[in-house]
Design an enzyme around this catalytic site. Structure first.
Site, PDB file in Angstrom:
ATOM      1  N   ALA A 143      -7.378  57.336  42.691  1.00  0.00           N
ATOM      2  CA  ALA A 143      -7.807  58.703  42.367  1.00  0.00           C
ATOM      3  C   ALA A 143      -7.140  59.224  41.096  1.00  0.00           C
ATOM      4  O   ALA A 143      -7.702  60.075  40.410  1.00  0.00           O
ATOM      5  CB  ALA A 143      -7.520  59.630  43.536  1.00  0.00           C
ATOM      6  N   THR A 144      -5.961  58.704  40.762  1.00  0.00           N
ATOM      7  CA  THR A 144      -5.332  59.118  39.504  1.00  0.00           C
ATOM      8  C   THR A 144      -6.264  58.774  38.344  1.00  0.00           C
ATOM      9  O   THR A 144      -6.533  59.607  37.470  1.00  0.00           O
ATOM     10  CB  THR A 144      -3.966  58.431  39.333  1.00  0.00           C
ATOM     11  OG1 THR A 144      -3.110  58.887  40.390  1.00  0.00           O
ATOM     12  CG2 THR A 144      -3.331  58.743  37.977  1.00  0.00           C
ATOM     13  N   ASN A 153      -2.808  68.740  48.828  1.00  0.00           N
ATOM     14  CA  ASN A 153      -2.058  67.640  49.438  1.00  0.00           C
ATOM     15  C   ASN A 153      -0.692  68.056  49.965  1.00  0.00           C
ATOM     16  O   ASN A 153      -0.091  67.347  50.746  1.00  0.00           O
ATOM     17  CB  ASN A 153      -1.895  66.494  48.435  1.00  0.00           C
ATOM     18  CG  ASN A 153      -1.353  66.949  47.106  1.00  0.00           C
ATOM     19  OD1 ASN A 153      -1.940  67.790  46.433  1.00  0.00           O
ATOM     20  ND2 ASN A 153      -0.221  66.411  46.717  1.00  0.00           N
ATOM     21  N   SER A 174      -9.875  58.294  47.050  1.00  0.00           N
ATOM     22  CA  SER A 174      -8.918  57.188  46.969  1.00  0.00           C
ATOM     23  C   SER A 174      -8.941  56.353  48.246  1.00  0.00           C
ATOM     24  O   SER A 174      -9.065  56.906  49.349  1.00  0.00           O
ATOM     25  CB  SER A 174      -7.521  57.784  46.754  1.00  0.00           C
ATOM     26  OG  SER A 174      -6.557  56.757  46.739  1.00  0.00           O
ATOM     27  N   GLY A 175      -8.783  55.036  48.089  1.00  0.00           N
ATOM     28  CA  GLY A 175      -8.829  54.139  49.244  1.00  0.00           C
ATOM     29  C   GLY A 175      -7.652  54.267  50.200  1.00  0.00           C
ATOM     30  O   GLY A 175      -7.816  54.265  51.423  1.00  0.00           O
ATOM     31  N   HIS A 176      -6.441  54.417  49.639  1.00  0.00           N
ATOM     32  CA  HIS A 176      -5.271  54.274  50.515  1.00  0.00           C
ATOM     33  C   HIS A 176      -4.984  55.497  51.374  1.00  0.00           C
ATOM     34  O   HIS A 176      -4.089  55.469  52.225  1.00  0.00           O
ATOM     35  CB  HIS A 176      -4.040  53.827  49.721  1.00  0.00           C
ATOM     36  CG  HIS A 176      -3.432  54.839  48.807  1.00  0.00           C
ATOM     37  ND1 HIS A 176      -2.236  55.462  49.103  1.00  0.00           N
ATOM     38  CD2 HIS A 176      -3.817  55.326  47.620  1.00  0.00           C
ATOM     39  CE1 HIS A 176      -1.925  56.275  48.096  1.00  0.00           C
ATOM     40  NE2 HIS A 176      -2.870  56.213  47.186  1.00  0.00           N
ATOM     41  N   THR A 202     -12.761  43.731  34.978  1.00  0.00           N
ATOM     42  CA  THR A 202     -13.314  43.042  36.151  1.00  0.00           C
ATOM     43  C   THR A 202     -13.025  43.839  37.404  1.00  0.00           C
ATOM     44  O   THR A 202     -11.890  44.264  37.632  1.00  0.00           O
ATOM     45  CB  THR A 202     -12.691  41.620  36.251  1.00  0.00           C
ATOM     46  OG1 THR A 202     -12.970  40.937  35.042  1.00  0.00           O
ATOM     47  CG2 THR A 202     -13.258  40.858  37.434  1.00  0.00           C
ATOM     48  N   CYS A 207       4.250  62.376  45.922  1.00  0.00           N
ATOM     49  CA  CYS A 207       3.974  61.981  44.531  1.00  0.00           C
ATOM     50  C   CYS A 207       5.001  62.560  43.573  1.00  0.00           C
ATOM     51  O   CYS A 207       5.186  62.051  42.478  1.00  0.00           O
ATOM     52  CB  CYS A 207       2.596  62.461  44.110  1.00  0.00           C
ATOM     53  SG  CYS A 207       1.318  61.895  45.210  1.00  0.00           S
TER      54      CYS A 207
HETATM   55  N1  PMP Z   1      -5.071  63.638  44.318  1.00  0.00           N
HETATM   56  C1  PMP Z   1      -4.488  63.984  45.461  1.00  0.00           C
HETATM   57  C2  PMP Z   1      -4.801  65.323  46.078  1.00  0.00           C
HETATM   58  C3  PMP Z   1      -3.588  63.124  46.084  1.00  0.00           C
HETATM   59  O1  PMP Z   1      -2.984  63.472  47.225  1.00  0.00           O
HETATM   60  C4  PMP Z   1      -3.318  61.866  45.465  1.00  0.00           C
HETATM   61  C5  PMP Z   1      -2.336  60.882  46.091  1.00  0.00           C
HETATM   62  N2  PMP Z   1      -1.036  61.365  46.216  1.00  0.00           N
HETATM   63  C6  PMP Z   1      -3.964  61.555  44.267  1.00  0.00           C
HETATM   64  C7  PMP Z   1      -4.839  62.457  43.726  1.00  0.00           C
HETATM   65  C8  PMP Z   1      -3.713  60.249  43.545  1.00  0.00           C
HETATM   66  O2  PMP Z   1      -4.354  59.193  44.211  1.00  0.00           O
HETATM   67  P1  PMP Z   1      -3.967  57.662  43.900  1.00  0.00           P
HETATM   68  O3  PMP Z   1      -2.685  57.413  44.624  1.00  0.00           O
HETATM   69  O4  PMP Z   1      -5.131  56.883  44.470  1.00  0.00           O
HETATM   70  O5  PMP Z   1      -3.875  57.515  42.432  1.00  0.00           O
END
Ligand code: PMP
Length: 376
Positions: free
Chosen positions: A70-71, A150, A200-202, A238, A324
């Site tokens: 997602a970043t 978050n 985001s996947g994780h 890729t 984060c």
């Molecule tokens: N946006 C939000 C609201 C998140 O909580 C996070 C993950 N901490 C991210 C973006 C970033 O996602 P990723 O770890 O997949 O880069």
């Protein structure tokens, strides 16, 4: 004892995700761009995941672009839309509580001459769509607003805001970071009125290092990376087929149980709040109508990091504010009016539907012990 209550930071990949990744690394390991059979098989695996994720957002496969997380999705959305549409329109409107991957990207565009207006919550700690609407004008290129915060679980009024803004300024591109809402709240891209959506996947029991940017048909994005023109030139490189297949497998499992899991987690959250209400000095920082998956609390003035490590010694894993921010004081909590000792002692407890009531009770008891034992 191992009680993991940091699911907003990351979730444990489900078995289906792990086996999809293993199979794409052992059997189906071709490069999807290759013209032979191995390439085609990899392509088919990827197509399947793309379709699952598209369906989950009420979109078509052609709207789904895989990224490294997602970043990157947030960077691509914000930089890509600003580059495509921002020659004349140089203003961006955003909430003041965005994740760093949005907020720092906005700061970097500010340095390139864009004007960024960050809308704060009002004194009651809530966002109002009128405040975003009145900041928008003919000069505005982009409006970006996360769906679920978050750190606190606060649900921003994305639907109301995006529809009001689109009604008045149809040319403004709308982007939502839906990372903490995806597979937790039921939503479709069209109902949100979003041109761009990051997930985001994780965070959804898939692997790390894989994300998606949904791009509405007709919306233009200039790529950040140049190269082999994979993902229709929007994201060269890729494709990460194993992680893409794993992400698809995780979403396939979760998407049919959003309502049930929401109900189960709401019950856990009620239990948590009632247990915590019995402990002197513990206060809730999250709104009652926020996402039940996230509970932010302040623990009687005891420093977050000290409490976090005490809880760890008891086998319980939580986060101080946002994982984060790696222990840095969170500006986002301040925006929500959580300041001073309350911010210094903030803990984030984030659950999944697999969290048990026993785990919640154990956590509450450990927190109570910590408050009694630890100095401020
Ligand atoms: N946006 C939000 C609201 C998140 O909580 C996070 C993950 N901490 C991210 C973006 C970033 O996602 P990723 O770890 O997949 O880069």
């Amino acid at each position: 004892m191992f009680i993991y209550l940091d699911n907003a930071a990351t979730t444990k990949p489900c078995e289906a995700a792990v086996s999809a990744a293993v199979s794409a690394m052992t059997e189906n390991f071709g490069n999807p761009s290759s013209l032979h059979r191995c390439g085609l098989d990899a392509q088919l695996g990827m197509d399947r995941a793309r379709k699952i994720i598209a369906d989950s957002l009420g979109a078509n496969s052609e709207n789904i672009f895989f990224t490294s997380g997602a970043t990157e999705s947030n960077n691509l959305a914000i930089r890509g839309a600003s580059a495509a549409y921002g020659k004349k329109r140089r203003k961006i409107v955003a909430s003041s509580v965005e994740h760093a991957s949005v907020d720092e990207t906005l700061s970097s565009l500010e340095n390139q001459g864009f004007e960024v207006i960050r809308i704060s919550p009002r004194a009651d700690g809530r966002f109002y769509s009128e405040d975003f609407l009145s900041a928008c004008d003919e000069q505005t290129v982009l409006l970006t607003m996360m769906y679920v915060n978050n750190e606190t679980g606060y649900i921003l009024p994305v639907k109301e805001t995006f529809s009001a803004v689109k009604r008045n300024f149809p040319d403004i591109i709308t982007h939502s970071d839906c990372v903490q809402a995806y597979m937790k709240l039921k939503f479709k891209s069209s109902a949100l009125n979003a041109d761009l959506i990051s997930v985001s996947g994780h965070k959804v029991h898939g692997p790390k290092g894989i994300g998606v940017l949904y791009i509405k048909k007709g919306v233009r994005i200039l790529p950040i990376l140049t190269g082999g023109k994979q993902e229709k030139g929007i994201r060269s490189g890729t494709e990460n087929v194993p992680m893409i297949c794993a992400f698809g497998a995780a979403v396939e499992l979760l998407q049919s149980t959003i309502t049930e899991r929401f109900a189960a987690v709401s019950e856990l959250r009620s239990l948590l709040m009632s247990e915590l209400s019995e402990i002197d000095g513990v206060t809730a920082n999250s709104p009652e109508d926020g996402s039940p998956y996230i509970a932010n609390i302040s623990a009687a003035g005891k420093r977050s990091e000290i409490m976090l490590h005490y809880l760890e010694s008891r086998g319980v894993y939580v986060s101080s504010g946002s994982a984060c921010s790696k222990g840095q004081q969170s500006g986002v909590l301040g925006e929500f009016g959580i300041k001073g000792k309350s911010a210094d002692s903030a803990l984030r407890i984030s659950m999944t539907a697999e969290t048990t009531k026993e785990e919640i009770r154990y956590f509450a008891a450990a927190l109570k012990d910590g408050i009694e034992k630890l100095r401020g």
